[in-house]
Motif scaffolding. Structure first.
Motif, PDB file in Angstrom:
ATOM      1  N   ARG A  27       0.822  -1.213   0.000  1.00 33.71           N
ATOM      2  CA  ARG A  27       0.000   0.000   0.000  1.00 33.71           C
ATOM      3  C   ARG A  27       0.856   1.261   0.000  1.00 33.71           C
ATOM      4  O   ARG A  27       0.461   2.282  -0.570  1.00 33.71           O
ATOM      5  N   LEU A  28       2.011   1.184   0.608  1.00 35.53           N
ATOM      6  CA  LEU A  28       2.926   2.314   0.568  1.00 35.53           C
ATOM      7  C   LEU A  28       3.426   2.543  -0.856  1.00 35.53           C
ATOM      8  O   LEU A  28       3.559   3.686  -1.306  1.00 35.53           O
ATOM      9  N   CYS A  29       3.692   1.460  -1.578  1.00 34.81           N
ATOM     10  CA  CYS A  29       4.110   1.564  -2.982  1.00 34.81           C
ATOM     11  C   CYS A  29       3.052   2.277  -3.814  1.00 34.81           C
ATOM     12  O   CYS A  29       3.357   3.173  -4.598  1.00 34.81           O
ATOM     13  N   VAL A  30       1.806   1.868  -3.642  1.00 36.02           N
ATOM     14  CA  VAL A  30       0.704   2.483  -4.394  1.00 36.02           C
ATOM     15  C   VAL A  30       0.589   3.964  -4.051  1.00 36.02           C
ATOM     16  O   VAL A  30       0.421   4.816  -4.930  1.00 36.02           O
ATOM     17  N   ALA A  31       0.711   4.286  -2.765  1.00 32.33           N
ATOM     18  CA  ALA A  31       0.574   5.677  -2.317  1.00 32.33           C
ATOM     19  C   ALA A  31       1.677   6.561  -2.889  1.00 32.33           C
ATOM     20  O   ALA A  31       1.416   7.681  -3.347  1.00 32.33           O
ATOM     21  N   ILE A  32       2.920   6.082  -2.868  1.00 30.87           N
ATOM     22  CA  ILE A  32       4.035   6.882  -3.381  1.00 30.87           C
ATOM     23  C   ILE A  32       3.963   6.995  -4.901  1.00 30.87           C
ATOM     24  O   ILE A  32       4.290   8.036  -5.482  1.00 30.87           O
ATOM     25  N   GLU A  33       3.521   5.940  -5.544  1.00 29.15           N
ATOM     26  CA  GLU A  33       3.364   5.961  -6.994  1.00 29.15           C
ATOM     27  C   GLU A  33       2.370   7.053  -7.413  1.00 29.15           C
ATOM     28  O   GLU A  33       2.622   7.825  -8.337  1.00 29.15           O
ATOM     29  N   GLU A  34       1.232   7.122  -6.712  1.00 24.43           N
ATOM     30  CA  GLU A  34       0.230   8.138  -7.019  1.00 24.43           C
ATOM     31  C   GLU A  34       0.753   9.531  -6.687  1.00 24.43           C
ATOM     32  O   GLU A  34       0.489  10.500  -7.414  1.00 24.43           O
ATOM     33  N   LEU A  35       1.494   9.652  -5.594  1.00 31.98           N
ATOM     34  CA  LEU A  35       2.076  10.935  -5.211  1.00 31.98           C
ATOM     35  C   LEU A  35       3.046  11.421  -6.274  1.00 31.98           C
ATOM     36  O   LEU A  35       3.050  12.604  -6.643  1.00 31.98           O
ATOM     37  N   ALA A  36       3.867  10.508  -6.786  1.00 25.07           N
ATOM     38  CA  ALA A  36       4.867  10.881  -7.788  1.00 25.07           C
ATOM     39  C   ALA A  36       4.220  11.271  -9.111  1.00 25.07           C
ATOM     40  O   ALA A  36       4.682  12.199  -9.793  1.00 25.07           O
ATOM     41  N   GLN A  37       3.154  10.583  -9.483  1.00 29.04           N
ATOM     42  CA  GLN A  37       2.546  10.784 -10.801  1.00 29.04           C
ATOM     43  C   GLN A  37       1.469  11.859 -10.837  1.00 29.04           C
ATOM     44  O   GLN A  37       1.238  12.468 -11.889  1.00 29.04           O
ATOM     45  N   GLY A 146      -0.535  16.884   3.267  1.00 29.45           N
ATOM     46  CA  GLY A 146      -1.482  16.977   4.364  1.00 29.45           C
ATOM     47  C   GLY A 146      -1.443  15.725   5.232  1.00 29.45           C
ATOM     48  O   GLY A 146      -0.883  14.697   4.843  1.00 29.45           O
ATOM     49  N   GLU A 147      -2.043  15.821   6.414  1.00 30.13           N
ATOM     50  CA  GLU A 147      -2.081  14.663   7.315  1.00 30.13           C
ATOM     51  C   GLU A 147      -2.849  13.503   6.701  1.00 30.13           C
ATOM     52  O   GLU A 147      -2.685  12.355   7.112  1.00 30.13           O
ATOM     53  N   TRP A 148      -3.695  13.795   5.729  1.00 30.50           N
ATOM     54  CA  TRP A 148      -4.532  12.781   5.079  1.00 30.50           C
ATOM     55  C   TRP A 148      -3.803  12.081   3.917  1.00 30.50           C
ATOM     56  O   TRP A 148      -4.319  11.121   3.372  1.00 30.50           O
ATOM     57  N   GLU A 149      -2.626  12.584   3.547  1.00 28.27           N
ATOM     58  CA  GLU A 149      -1.881  11.980   2.441  1.00 28.27           C
ATOM     59  C   GLU A 149      -1.588  10.516   2.761  1.00 28.27           C
ATOM     60  O   GLU A 149      -0.972  10.207   3.791  1.00 28.27           O
ATOM     61  N   PRO A 150      -2.018   9.570   1.909  1.00 21.38           N
ATOM     62  CA  PRO A 150      -1.848   8.139   2.213  1.00 21.38           C
ATOM     63  C   PRO A 150      -0.411   7.741   2.547  1.00 21.38           C
ATOM     64  O   PRO A 150      -0.187   6.995   3.504  1.00 21.38           O
ATOM     65  N   ALA A 151       0.560   8.217   1.781  1.00 22.62           N
ATOM     66  CA  ALA A 151       1.956   7.845   2.049  1.00 22.62           C
ATOM     67  C   ALA A 151       2.381   8.326   3.432  1.00 22.62           C
ATOM     68  O   ALA A 151       3.039   7.592   4.185  1.00 22.62           O
ATOM     69  N   ARG A 152       2.015   9.544   3.780  1.00 21.02           N
ATOM     70  CA  ARG A 152       2.364  10.087   5.090  1.00 21.02           C
ATOM     71  C   ARG A 152       1.644   9.320   6.198  1.00 21.02           C
ATOM     72  O   ARG A 152       2.237   8.988   7.229  1.00 21.02           O
ATOM     73  N   ALA A 153       0.353   9.046   6.006  1.00 16.75           N
ATOM     74  CA  ALA A 153      -0.433   8.337   7.022  1.00 16.75           C
ATOM     75  C   ALA A 153       0.136   6.952   7.301  1.00 16.75           C
ATOM     76  O   ALA A 153       0.220   6.513   8.451  1.00 16.75           O
ATOM     77  N   ILE A 154       0.555   6.258   6.244  1.00 18.90           N
ATOM     78  CA  ILE A 154       1.120   4.914   6.414  1.00 18.90           C
ATOM     79  C   ILE A 154       2.449   4.982   7.165  1.00 18.90           C
ATOM     80  O   ILE A 154       2.715   4.190   8.071  1.00 18.90           O
ATOM     81  N   LEU A 155       3.295   5.937   6.808  1.00 19.16           N
ATOM     82  CA  LEU A 155       4.611   6.048   7.436  1.00 19.16           C
ATOM     83  C   LEU A 155       4.525   6.526   8.882  1.00 19.16           C
ATOM     84  O   LEU A 155       5.370   6.181   9.706  1.00 19.16           O
ATOM     85  N   GLU A 156       3.507   7.309   9.199  1.00 15.51           N
ATOM     86  CA  GLU A 156       3.358   7.819  10.560  1.00 15.51           C
ATOM     87  C   GLU A 156       2.550   6.884  11.449  1.00 15.51           C
ATOM     88  O   GLU A 156       2.512   7.071  12.669  1.00 15.51           O
ATOM     89  N   ALA A 157       1.908   5.886  10.857  1.00 18.48           N
ATOM     90  CA  ALA A 157       1.048   4.986  11.625  1.00 18.48           C
ATOM     91  C   ALA A 157       1.857   4.232  12.668  1.00 18.48           C
ATOM     92  O   ALA A 157       2.925   3.692  12.380  1.00 18.48           O
ATOM     93  N   LYS A 158       1.338   4.184  13.880  1.00 14.29           N
ATOM     94  CA  LYS A 158       2.008   3.464  14.966  1.00 14.29           C
ATOM     95  C   LYS A 158       1.538   2.020  15.050  1.00 14.29           C
ATOM     96  O   LYS A 158       2.153   1.197  15.714  1.00 14.29           O
ATOM     97  N   ASP A 159       0.428   1.702  14.410  1.00 15.14           N
ATOM     98  CA  ASP A 159      -0.031   0.319  14.358  1.00 15.14           C
ATOM     99  C   ASP A 159      -0.721   0.094  13.021  1.00 15.14           C
ATOM    100  O   ASP A 159      -1.086   1.032  12.314  1.00 15.14           O
ATOM    101  N   LEU A 160      -0.897  -1.174  12.669  1.00 16.42           N
ATOM    102  CA  LEU A 160      -1.412  -1.523  11.353  1.00 16.42           C
ATOM    103  C   LEU A 160      -2.829  -1.022  11.110  1.00 16.42           C
ATOM    104  O   LEU A 160      -3.216  -0.705   9.994  1.00 16.42           O
ATOM    105  N   GLU A 161      -3.639  -0.919  12.180  1.00  8.11           N
ATOM    106  CA  GLU A 161      -5.024  -0.532  12.020  1.00  8.11           C
ATOM    107  C   GLU A 161      -5.154   0.880  11.454  1.00  8.11           C
ATOM    108  O   GLU A 161      -6.192   1.244  10.920  1.00  8.11           O
ATOM    109  N   CYS A 162      -4.088   1.674  11.562  1.00  8.13           N
ATOM    110  CA  CYS A 162      -4.151   3.055  11.088  1.00  8.13           C
ATOM    111  C   CYS A 162      -4.306   3.131   9.569  1.00  8.13           C
ATOM    112  O   CYS A 162      -4.736   4.144   9.049  1.00  8.13           O
ATOM    113  N   PHE A 163      -3.903   2.086   8.847  1.00  5.74           N
ATOM    114  CA  PHE A 163      -4.069   2.163   7.405  1.00  5.74           C
ATOM    115  C   PHE A 163      -4.920   1.012   6.868  1.00  5.74           C
ATOM    116  O   PHE A 163      -4.948   0.735   5.683  1.00  5.74           O
ATOM    117  N   TYR A 164      -5.653   0.344   7.755  1.00 11.47           N
ATOM    118  CA  TYR A 164      -6.625  -0.668   7.356  1.00 11.47           C
ATOM    119  C   TYR A 164      -8.024  -0.107   7.558  1.00 11.47           C
ATOM    120  O   TYR A 164      -8.270   0.669   8.472  1.00 11.47           O
TER     121      TYR A 164
END
Length: 250
Positions: A27-37, A146-164
């Motif tokens: 999911r981090l790959c998908v998020a960064i890919e969309e951010l880059a493109q 923003g705090e809602w950016e998927p790549a940022r949210a995944i990297l800042e998540a302290k547990d897995l539920e934060c991005f599920y």
């Protein structure tokens, strides 16, 4: 990898960790890919909208504009979904981001099973750290995101539920997980050797599911997409037996 004497509860813990880290990396790959493109994601209030002026004094649009992070990027591309700003970085930086994403995707690709390449917790964590570095280098301290950016949210998540999502079928929780092999459930409290004997060179097919769900549906005898557990024999006393686990995604 593992050894035959490993307790089943420890094996489950390791498999769940690998499964969930694999999903996080994917999911981090998908998020960064969309951010880059397509550039940073817009605030929720502005997603799907383009010409903000036409909404006049709409309170929701105003709230979204107030939340909009500072523009970072030198090139504009049109995001037809209008979920992202369209402001992207220089071409060479974009290519660098996509190259690292491609490398990380290759690590978790299903072809690794056929190649008998072991997927370990360390490999997954290393690749997540590499992508973390990519984001921090291109958007230092998440500036412009923003705090809602998927790549940022995944990297800042302290547990897995934060991005599920709550009903995410890919999520496996260790306390409620169980392993099935040859139509039998591997019971906690036993060891892997209790099911495989002393054979240190075996390839088996196993599945990890939620406890109480019953035996999983049997798969065809030969299926290239099935996950394999391979236990190899040590050749020297200092070497230890190990198992390579690659779980099939439901």
């Amino acid at each position: 990898s593992t050894t035959l004497p490993i307790p089943i509860e420890q094996l489950i813990k390791e498999l769940v960790t690998i499964n969930n880290l694999r999903i996080k990396l994917d999911r981090l790959c998908v998020a960064i890919e969309e951010l880059a493109q397509k550039g940073p994601q817009k605030p929720e209030e502005l997603r799907g909208l383009s010409n903000y002026e036409q909404y006049g004094d709409d309170l929701t649009v105003k709230q979204g504009l107030d939340k909009m992070p500072p523009k970072v990027g030198t090139k504009f591309v049109d995001d037809t979904s209008h979920y992202r700003t369209g402001w992207i970085l220089e071409d060479d930086i974009t290519k660098m981001m996509l190259k690292h994403v491609s490398d990380a995707k290759a690590v978790i690709h299903k072809d690794q099973v056929a190649k008998k390449v072991s997927l370990t917790e360390k490999v997954l964590l290393d690749n997540i750290d590499i992508l973390r570095g990519v984001v921090m280098m291109t958007y230092p301290a998440f500036h412009g995101l923003g705090e809602w950016e998927p790549a940022r949210a995944i990297l800042e998540a302290k547990d897995l539920e934060c991005f599920y999502s709550p009903d995410d079928l890919d999520l496996i929780e260790e306390p409620t997980a169980t392993i099935w092999y040859a139509g039998k459930e591997m019971v906690r409290g036993k060891k892997l050797a209790d099911y495989l004997g002393k054979n240190e060179k075996t390839t088996i097919v196993a599945k990890i599911t939620k406890a109480g769900a019953g035996a999983p549906v049997r798969e065809p005898l030969i299926d290239p997409e099935l996950s394999l557990i391979h236990i190899s024999e040590p050749t020297r006393p200092l070497y230890i037996s190990y198992a390579v686990f690659c779980l099939k995604k439901k």
